[in-house]
Design a protein around this motif. Structure first.
Motif, PDB file in Angstrom:
ATOM      1  N   VAL A  31       0.865  -1.176   0.000  1.00  0.00           N
ATOM      2  CA  VAL A  31       0.000   0.000   0.000  1.00  0.00           C
ATOM      3  C   VAL A  31       0.906   1.233   0.000  1.00  0.00           C
ATOM      4  CG1 VAL A  31      -1.765   1.298   1.223  1.00  0.00           C
ATOM      5  CG2 VAL A  31      -1.835  -1.202   1.211  1.00  0.00           C
ATOM      6  N   TYR A  32       0.715   2.127  -0.991  1.00  0.00           N
ATOM      7  CA  TYR A  32       1.588   3.298  -1.143  1.00  0.00           C
ATOM      8  C   TYR A  32       0.868   4.601  -0.786  1.00  0.00           C
ATOM      9  CZ  TYR A  32       4.449  -0.056  -3.699  1.00  0.00           C
ATOM     10  OH  TYR A  32       5.174  -1.157  -4.043  1.00  0.00           O
ATOM     11  N   ASP A  33      -0.268   4.850  -1.428  1.00  0.00           N
ATOM     12  CA  ASP A  33      -0.996   6.115  -1.247  1.00  0.00           C
ATOM     13  C   ASP A  33      -0.069   7.312  -1.425  1.00  0.00           C
ATOM     14  OD1 ASP A  33      -3.511   5.030  -0.846  1.00  0.00           O
ATOM     15  OD2 ASP A  33      -3.210   4.797   1.322  1.00  0.00           O
ATOM     16  N   GLN A  34       0.644   7.332  -2.536  1.00  0.00           N
ATOM     17  CA  GLN A  34       1.565   8.415  -2.860  1.00  0.00           C
ATOM     18  C   GLN A  34       1.169   9.056  -4.187  1.00  0.00           C
ATOM     19  OE1 GLN A  34       5.521   6.109  -1.551  1.00  0.00           O
ATOM     20  NE2 GLN A  34       5.927   8.192  -2.276  1.00  0.00           N
ATOM     21  N   THR A  35       1.402  10.360  -4.287  1.00  0.00           N
ATOM     22  CA  THR A  35       1.109  11.095  -5.522  1.00  0.00           C
ATOM     23  C   THR A  35       2.413  11.534  -6.177  1.00  0.00           C
ATOM     24  OG1 THR A  35      -0.999  11.905  -4.648  1.00  0.00           O
ATOM     25  CG2 THR A  35      -0.071  13.073  -6.539  1.00  0.00           C
ATOM     26  N   LEU A  36       2.585  11.141  -7.425  1.00  0.00           N
ATOM     27  CA  LEU A  36       3.744  11.523  -8.224  1.00  0.00           C
ATOM     28  C   LEU A  36       3.303  12.605  -9.207  1.00  0.00           C
ATOM     29  CD1 LEU A  36       5.053   7.906  -8.915  1.00  0.00           C
ATOM     30  CD2 LEU A  36       5.560   9.399  -6.967  1.00  0.00           C
ATOM     31  N   ARG A  37       4.065  13.683  -9.292  1.00  0.00           N
ATOM     32  CA  ARG A  37       3.616  14.874 -10.027  1.00  0.00           C
ATOM     33  C   ARG A  37       4.535  15.184 -11.202  1.00  0.00           C
ATOM     34  NH1 ARG A  37       0.009  17.341  -6.376  1.00  0.00           N
ATOM     35  NH2 ARG A  37       0.208  16.456  -4.262  1.00  0.00           N
ATOM     36  N   TYR A  38       3.905  15.587 -12.320  1.00  0.00           N
ATOM     37  CA  TYR A  38       4.634  15.992 -13.521  1.00  0.00           C
ATOM     38  C   TYR A  38       4.156  17.365 -13.969  1.00  0.00           C
ATOM     39  CZ  TYR A  38       6.350  11.210 -14.175  1.00  0.00           C
ATOM     40  OH  TYR A  38       6.973   9.998 -14.021  1.00  0.00           O
ATOM     41  N   LYS A  39       5.094  18.274 -14.165  1.00  0.00           N
ATOM     42  CA  LYS A  39       4.778  19.560 -14.766  1.00  0.00           C
ATOM     43  C   LYS A  39       4.755  19.380 -16.291  1.00  0.00           C
ATOM     44  CE  LYS A  39       4.457  22.494 -11.303  1.00  0.00           C
ATOM     45  NZ  LYS A  39       3.237  23.310 -11.065  1.00  0.00           N
ATOM     46  N   VAL A  40       3.578  19.528 -16.875  1.00  0.00           N
ATOM     47  CA  VAL A  40       3.423  19.301 -18.315  1.00  0.00           C
ATOM     48  C   VAL A  40       2.240  20.108 -18.816  1.00  0.00           C
ATOM     49  CG1 VAL A  40       2.062  17.221 -17.858  1.00  0.00           C
ATOM     50  CG2 VAL A  40       3.102  17.526 -20.100  1.00  0.00           C
ATOM     51  N   ARG A  41       2.396  20.746 -19.964  1.00  0.00           N
ATOM     52  CA  ARG A  41       1.309  21.532 -20.539  1.00  0.00           C
ATOM     53  C   ARG A  41       0.226  20.612 -21.094  1.00  0.00           C
ATOM     54  NH1 ARG A  41       2.062  26.947 -21.223  1.00  0.00           N
ATOM     55  NH2 ARG A  41       4.149  27.764 -20.845  1.00  0.00           N
ATOM     56  N   VAL A  42      -1.002  21.108 -21.051  1.00  0.00           N
ATOM     57  CA  VAL A  42      -2.131  20.291 -21.468  1.00  0.00           C
ATOM     58  C   VAL A  42      -2.007  19.880 -22.937  1.00  0.00           C
ATOM     59  CG1 VAL A  42      -3.541  22.323 -22.014  1.00  0.00           C
ATOM     60  CG2 VAL A  42      -4.654  20.138 -21.535  1.00  0.00           C
ATOM     61  N   GLY A  43      -1.483  20.769 -23.779  1.00  0.00           N
ATOM     62  CA  GLY A  43      -1.371  20.437 -25.189  1.00  0.00           C
ATOM     63  C   GLY A  43      -0.384  19.330 -25.479  1.00  0.00           C
ATOM     64  N   GLU A  44       0.480  19.032 -24.516  1.00  0.00           N
ATOM     65  CA  GLU A  44       1.504  18.012 -24.713  1.00  0.00           C
ATOM     66  C   GLU A  44       1.034  16.620 -24.300  1.00  0.00           C
ATOM     67  OE1 GLU A  44       6.003  17.244 -22.977  1.00  0.00           O
ATOM     68  OE2 GLU A  44       5.150  19.256 -22.912  1.00  0.00           O
ATOM     69  N   LEU A  45      -0.048  16.550 -23.528  1.00  0.00           N
ATOM     70  CA  LEU A  45      -0.453  15.267 -22.947  1.00  0.00           C
ATOM     71  C   LEU A  45      -0.810  14.229 -23.989  1.00  0.00           C
ATOM     72  CD1 LEU A  45      -2.607  16.197 -19.822  1.00  0.00           C
ATOM     73  CD2 LEU A  45      -0.324  15.200 -19.877  1.00  0.00           C
ATOM     74  N   ARG A  46      -1.447  14.681 -25.079  1.00  0.00           N
ATOM     75  CA  ARG A  46      -1.915  13.710 -26.076  1.00  0.00           C
ATOM     76  C   ARG A  46      -0.776  12.877 -26.646  1.00  0.00           C
ATOM     77  NH1 ARG A  46      -6.411  13.048 -29.198  1.00  0.00           N
ATOM     78  NH2 ARG A  46      -7.334  15.017 -28.558  1.00  0.00           N
ATOM     79  N   SER A  47       0.403  13.462 -26.743  1.00  0.00           N
ATOM     80  CA  SER A  47       1.522  12.744 -27.351  1.00  0.00           C
ATOM     81  C   SER A  47       2.352  11.966 -26.339  1.00  0.00           C
ATOM     82  CB  SER A  47       2.430  13.732 -28.093  1.00  0.00           C
ATOM     83  OG  SER A  47       3.007  14.664 -27.192  1.00  0.00           O
ATOM     84  N   ARG A  48       1.901  11.888 -25.077  1.00  0.00           N
ATOM     85  CA  ARG A  48       2.673  11.212 -24.041  1.00  0.00           C
ATOM     86  C   ARG A  48       2.031   9.890 -23.624  1.00  0.00           C
ATOM     87  NH1 ARG A  48       6.852  13.609 -21.327  1.00  0.00           N
ATOM     88  NH2 ARG A  48       7.423  15.623 -22.226  1.00  0.00           N
ATOM     89  N   THR A  49       2.862   9.015 -23.123  1.00  0.00           N
ATOM     90  CA  THR A  49       2.427   7.729 -22.573  1.00  0.00           C
ATOM     91  C   THR A  49       2.982   7.602 -21.161  1.00  0.00           C
ATOM     92  OG1 THR A  49       2.343   6.641 -24.738  1.00  0.00           O
ATOM     93  CG2 THR A  49       2.572   5.219 -22.806  1.00  0.00           C
ATOM     94  N   LEU A  50       2.118   7.297 -20.209  1.00  0.00           N
ATOM     95  CA  LEU A  50       2.543   7.098 -18.830  1.00  0.00           C
ATOM     96  C   LEU A  50       2.864   5.622 -18.616  1.00  0.00           C
ATOM     97  CD1 LEU A  50       2.882   8.232 -15.911  1.00  0.00           C
ATOM     98  CD2 LEU A  50       0.508   7.522 -15.529  1.00  0.00           C
ATOM     99  N   ASN A  51       4.077   5.354 -18.156  1.00  0.00           N
ATOM    100  CA  ASN A  51       4.487   3.995 -17.845  1.00  0.00           C
ATOM    101  C   ASN A  51       4.608   3.840 -16.334  1.00  0.00           C
ATOM    102  OD1 ASN A  51       6.966   2.097 -17.109  1.00  0.00           O
ATOM    103  ND2 ASN A  51       6.059   1.317 -19.000  1.00  0.00           N
ATOM    104  N   LEU A  52       3.913   2.852 -15.773  1.00  0.00           N
ATOM    105  CA  LEU A  52       4.022   2.507 -14.353  1.00  0.00           C
ATOM    106  C   LEU A  52       4.557   1.086 -14.262  1.00  0.00           C
ATOM    107  CD1 LEU A  52       0.860   3.904 -14.778  1.00  0.00           C
ATOM    108  CD2 LEU A  52       1.239   4.183 -12.320  1.00  0.00           C
ATOM    109  N   SER A  53       5.694   0.930 -13.646  1.00  0.00           N
ATOM    110  CA  SER A  53       6.290  -0.399 -13.521  1.00  0.00           C
ATOM    111  C   SER A  53       6.562  -0.701 -12.050  1.00  0.00           C
ATOM    112  CB  SER A  53       7.588  -0.501 -14.331  1.00  0.00           C
ATOM    113  OG  SER A  53       8.495   0.530 -13.967  1.00  0.00           O
ATOM    114  N   VAL A  54       6.473  -1.963 -11.703  1.00  0.00           N
ATOM    115  CA  VAL A  54       6.685  -2.411 -10.331  1.00  0.00           C
ATOM    116  C   VAL A  54       7.994  -3.191 -10.283  1.00  0.00           C
ATOM    117  CG1 VAL A  54       5.712  -3.687  -8.384  1.00  0.00           C
ATOM    118  CG2 VAL A  54       4.190  -2.565 -10.039  1.00  0.00           C
ATOM    119  N   TRP A  55       8.828  -2.881  -9.273  1.00  0.00           N
ATOM    120  CA  TRP A  55      10.152  -3.492  -9.152  1.00  0.00           C
ATOM    121  C   TRP A  55      10.374  -3.984  -7.724  1.00  0.00           C
ATOM    122  CZ3 TRP A  55      13.537  -3.639 -13.390  1.00  0.00           C
ATOM    123  CH2 TRP A  55      13.126  -2.912 -14.502  1.00  0.00           C
TER     124      TRP A  55
END
Length: 454
Positions: A219-243
């Motif tokens: 259980v983490y309950d943590q928030t990870l934050r990225y500064k990114v303009r709204v117009g850029e989001l469409r071209s991005r992919t969020l990767n979440l990996s567990v290690w």
């Protein structure tokens, strides 16, 4: 008429203003399409007008282009270049585990710091390109990963939510928990979650949760934050990996999920469960698109400006920016764009932008102007734009676009470079049918350009 006498080239450089797209419009599928029935591109005209006003009366330090004088003498046959340009600052294999080098918190020492990008998103007649962006058949992370495949079988799931704060221009990734993940060491794991905002895989893009000891249901309950303009989001992919954290060895890959942000339902901020997936090892040559290119294009017929000017038709290509450039190694890159008006592929016809360093969303803001055209020539010609990565002393081409009628022929001869896609043909056709009006377009930087002989 010889195709090689088509163009008499000049280059101009203009400033643009950033155009942000409202979040609701961006993610509810609203698109502005280029008119096919003579409607003008008023936004592009307004920006050009603003740019000219800034250039003539802007603040100190603003860019002031050197005017290129027109000659009243007849157009000289062949190509002459005048430049008034200045820079503005097979197989797929599923992994049963994957290991990586030990993690070190070296973000503060890293030289891979991505610059803040000013990114706008305005679609043209290419509807499909915007929706898909550049999507990969499998894991984008596999393009950038190093290390050996291990023996851990991926299982379990992860719970997270995504929220975009328009006031802070911040993407908030809240990682809640994982459930029933694989055991890395004797019925135990020390798991943590790592995220990247792909295709940027620099330390600037890497975020991590805390490590949870001896559990398969962390259980983490943590928030990870990225500064990114709204117009850029469409071209991005969020990767979440567990290690699994291994202090004295390689960390062990336990699974991942990838979220194409252009397709995400931003109206829902509730926690979502997704099954962890094994990593797919892809051949970089299988990638069909390397990002998006944003441009405006117009044709000015001869004599349109009055007084017999211009003497011949002019083709204007305003290359604004690229989004989500994807290199083989991932991360930020140094890039530039080359342009040719085919069938002329000589050095005099070829032009290129300045190199934009360390960016996956470079702003080129560069206008190419080619004259010597008649309207009939446009049906036989092709505007080729290719995106290049400067890697050491030898640049590498990432991909490009070709704007033409896509007939496979030029002046009655079969040519390989008349291979425009349906979206590219639509942009070129709209430009021809709407002379003297800017046509805005966002097109995929494709990797399947048919090779042409120089």
């Amino acid at each position: 008429m010889s195709g090689c006498t088509l163009v008499h080239a000049t280059i101009r450089h203009r400033k643009t203003k950033n155009r942000d797209v409202p979040l609701a419009g961006l993610f509810n599928g609203e698109r502005e399409e280029t008119s096919q029935n003579g409607d003008t591109s008023s936004e592009a005209e307004r920006r050009l007008k603003d740019s000219k006003e800034e250039e003539s009366g802007g603040s100190q330090g603003s860019f002031k282009p050197v005017p290129t004088p027109r000659k009243n003498s007849p157009v000289v046959q062949g190509i002459q270049l005048r430049t008034s340009f200045s820079s503005s600052k097979d197989c797929e294999r599923r992994s049963n585990g994957h290991s990586e080098e030990p993690e070190e918190d070296t973000e503060s020492l890293s030289s891979c710091v991505t610059e803040l990008e000013r990114t706008s998103l305005k679609s043209g007649s290419s509807n499909g390109s915007l929706q898909s962006g550049y999507t990969l058949s499998g894991s984008m992370m596999s393009l950038f990963s190093s290390g050996d495949f291990g023996m851990v079988e991926v299982r379990g799931r992860i719970q997270f939510s995504l929220v975009y704060d328009t006031q802070k221009e911040e993407l908030q990734v809240k990682v809640y928990r994982c459930e029933d993940i694989a055991s890395a060491r004797k019925d135990r794991s020390d798991p943590y979650v790592k995220t990247y905002l792909l295709p940027d895989k620099s330390n600037h893009s890497k975020k991590k949760t805390a490590v949870k000891k001896k559990t398969l249901n962390p259980v983490y309950d943590q928030t990870l934050r990225y500064k990114v303009r709204v117009g850029e989001l469409r071209s991005r992919t969020l990767n979440l990996s567990v290690w699994h954290a291994q202090p004295l060895g390689r960390n062990v890959f336990l699974g991942e999920v990838e979220v194409t942000l252009g397709l995400w339902d931003w109206t829902c901020s509730l926690p979502q469960w997704q099954d962890l997936q094994p990593r797919i090892h892809l051949n970089p040559d299988s990638i069909s698109s390397r990002g998006l290119i944003l441009l405006s294009i117009k044709f000015v017929p001869d004599g349109f400006e009055g007084g017999g000017l211009p003497l011949t038709g002019e083709l204007h290509i305003w290359l604004r920016e690229a989004q989500g450039l994807l290199a083989n190694k991932g991360g930020v890159i140094d890039s530039f764009v080359k342009s040719y008006i085919l069938p002329d592929a000589s050095r005099q016809s070829g032009q290129k932008t300045r190199v934009v360093k360390r960016s996956i969303n470079p702003t080129y803001n560069h206008t190419m102007v080619y004259d010597g055209f008649h309207s009939s020539d446009l049906r036989e010609a092709c505007a080729e734009l290719t995106v290049w990565q400067r890697d050491g002393s030898k640049p590498q081409v990432l991909g490009g676009i070709r704007l033409s009628y896509g007939t496979g022929q030029s002046y009655g001869e079969a040519v390989s470079w008349m291979d425009s896609t349906e979206d590219e043909v639509a942009v070129w056709t709209s430009m021809i049918e709407n002379p003297n009006h800017w046509v805005d377009a966002t097109l995929s930087i494709r990797t399947n350009l048919v090779q042409r002989s120089e």
